[in-house]
Scaffold this active site. Structure first.
Site, mmCIF file in Angstrom:
data_model
loop_
_atom_site.group_PDB
_atom_site.id
_atom_site.type_symbol
_atom_site.label_atom_id
_atom_site.label_comp_id
_atom_site.label_asym_id
_atom_site.label_seq_id
_atom_site.Cartn_x
_atom_site.Cartn_y
_atom_site.Cartn_z
ATOM 1 N N ARG A 1 26.421 43.352 83.421
ATOM 2 C CA ARG A 1 26.231 42.443 84.567
ATOM 3 C C ARG A 1 27.271 41.323 84.570
ATOM 4 O O ARG A 1 26.970 40.178 84.872
ATOM 5 C CB ARG A 1 24.827 41.821 84.547
ATOM 6 C CG ARG A 1 23.690 42.803 84.743
ATOM 7 C CD ARG A 1 23.721 43.416 86.133
ATOM 8 N NE ARG A 1 22.553 44.248 86.388
ATOM 9 C CZ ARG A 1 22.446 45.526 86.057
ATOM 10 N NH1 ARG A 1 23.433 46.131 85.416
ATOM 11 N NH2 ARG A 1 21.354 46.204 86.359
ATOM 12 N N SER B 1 16.734 42.233 90.259
ATOM 13 C CA SER B 1 16.414 41.510 89.018
ATOM 14 C C SER B 1 16.880 40.068 89.149
ATOM 15 O O SER B 1 18.040 39.822 89.465
ATOM 16 C CB SER B 1 17.138 42.131 87.824
ATOM 17 O OG SER B 1 16.713 43.449 87.628
ATOM 18 N N GLU C 1 20.507 36.203 87.133
ATOM 19 C CA GLU C 1 21.495 37.213 87.522
ATOM 20 C C GLU C 1 22.185 36.850 88.846
ATOM 21 O O GLU C 1 23.411 36.896 88.939
ATOM 22 C CB GLU C 1 20.837 38.592 87.626
ATOM 23 C CG GLU C 1 21.866 39.656 87.941
ATOM 24 C CD GLU C 1 21.285 41.016 88.245
ATOM 25 O OE1 GLU C 1 20.805 41.687 87.316
ATOM 26 O OE2 GLU C 1 21.328 41.421 89.422
#
Ligand code: FAD
Ligand code: EPU
Length: 338
Positions: A162, A236, A331
């Site tokens: 990520r 998420s 995130e």
């Protein structure tokens, strides 16, 4: 150009009300260069949005917002592979469908991820055992400061879990205009991700085709994740925490936690599990809530503003830290001001 101020609630999947000073819909590279030039001349910040599925937009976004809507996909055979180049404004899932339909394989595990192609490298999108970086060849990006174009190869992008140079090192400097991926005419399904394997077993597909892998991924995703068309969310909300291996072992033993292998021998904990154990699943705080089927996802249950979602995120983070001593990292990118 759209006259100010512009409501961006339809331009982010959390459905947060946010007003931009000025918005430009970008349909070609020349328009992007002109927008960057205009922002520079006015001394204003420039914010790029694709599908708005990984951002938390505060009440006001100062400066210029560019909505990337460039189109175009091309294919170039290269040995056993086919290089597929897509414009930043193409929808990611359309690219997955298109390539599968043309017998070009490799993106099937990444089916149904919302957003645009140009945002995919920003956090190196990943799902069900495959990351963008596994298929990535290069990208072209425009330097916001000079308007010049540069090619980035895989090493230049510094992809991680990520993460990439565009998210961490040089955030906001580069606007991605196109991405090139290497896909294969030969199927090579990656099916070891637990939920995917289970779904394939349930469907009775022991040696699935790439199209069947995509179908199974879509079924799992539809079951677990809220559809932004009906329930505002950004996927998420936290990354899975990556901790040193010994810390992972200690936490796993003390709390009976699932630990997976992270990069470089580190341990990756399941943020969903930590949040679940703190009893947050399905709970709400005003118009913000923790999704009942996947507690890693925060949702807008009606008229939430950025501060409501971020307030809930803070409560969740504080609880996880108190109980496990683990820091959860957001995130999505938080943009703008209240
Ligand atoms: P945006 O939200 O518009 O932008 C995200 C960031 O990228 C911002 O900082 C923005 O400024 C920047 N950006 C966007 N376009 C460009 C560009 N052309 N050049 C430079 N910067 C740019 N992610 C995963 O990795 N895996 C998943 O499985 C996954 N599932 C999801 C499920 C749901 C239901 C939702 C809502 C989200 C999910 N996501 C997932 C997160 C998200 O879809 C991805 O991160 C996606 O790549 C974001 O694309 P976007 O176009 O919406 O980006
Ligand atoms: N879990 C619980 N309780 C729950 C749900 C899950 O304890 O209610 C635990 C279980 O142990 C389960 C584990 O969480 O096995 C993992 O769940 P899941 O397979 O859904 O994966 P995840 O780690 O929660 C990550 C990505 C998703 C991606 C899936 C599939 C991150 C931050 N999230 O979720 O990406 O789709 O894996 O690969 O890495 C996104 O980034 O927006 C996103 C949705």
């Amino acid at each position: 150009m759209i006259a100010p101020p512009v409501d961006l609630s339809g331009a982010n999947t959390l459905g947060l009300p946010s007003r931009a000073d000025v918005v430009r819909v970008i349909t070609d590279t020349a328009a992007l260069a002109a927008a960057a030039e205009a922002a520079r001349a006015a001394g204003q910040p420039l914010t790029v949005l694709g599908g708005g599925s990984n951002v938390v937009l505060r009440d006001r976004i100062p400066g210029l917002v560019c909505l990337m809507r460039t189109r175009g996909v091309s294919e170039t055979p290269s040995g056993d592979s086919v290089l597929v180049t897509a414009a930043a404004g193409e929808r990611w899932h359309d690219l997955v469908r298109r390539t599968l339909g043309r017998g070009l394989y490799g993106l099937e595990n990444l089916a149904l991820i919302p957003g645009a192609v140009g945002a995919a490298p920003i956090q190196n999108i990943g799902a069900y055992g495959v990351e963008l970086s596994d298929r990535f060849v290069s990208l072209r990006a425009m330097d916001v400061d000079s308007g010049s174009l540069r090619t980035f190869d895989r090493a230049d992008c510094r992809f991680g879990y990520r993460d990439s140079v565009f998210k961490s090192g040089e955030q906001g400097r580069w606007i991605i205009v196109e991405v090139t991926l290497a896909l294969s005419r030969r199927p090579a399904p990656v099916i070891d991700y637990p939920d995917l394997l289970l779904e394939l077993e349930r469907l009775g597909w022991q040696a699935p085709s790439p199209v069947q892998v995509a179908e199974a991924v879509i079924r799992v995703r539809r079951r677990k994740l809220p559809d932004p068309r009906w329930t505002g969310n950004a996927g998420s909300f936290f990354k899975n925490p990556v901790v040193p291996a010994d810390v992972g072992r200690r936490l796993a033993a003390a709390h009976d936690l699932t630990v997976r292998a992270g990069e470089g021998g580190a341990a990756k904990l399941s943020a969903a599990q930590l949040i679940d154990r703190c009893g947050w699943k399905g709970r709400s705080a005003g118009p913000a809530a923790v999704w009942s089927r996947q507690p890693l996802v925060l949702v807008n249950t009606g008229a939430a503003r950025a501060r409501d979602i971020l307030g809930l995120a803070e409560q969740v983070r504080a609880d996880v830290h108190r109980r496990f001593g683990v820091e959860l990292e957001l995130e999505p990118r938080v943009i703008g001001q209240d």
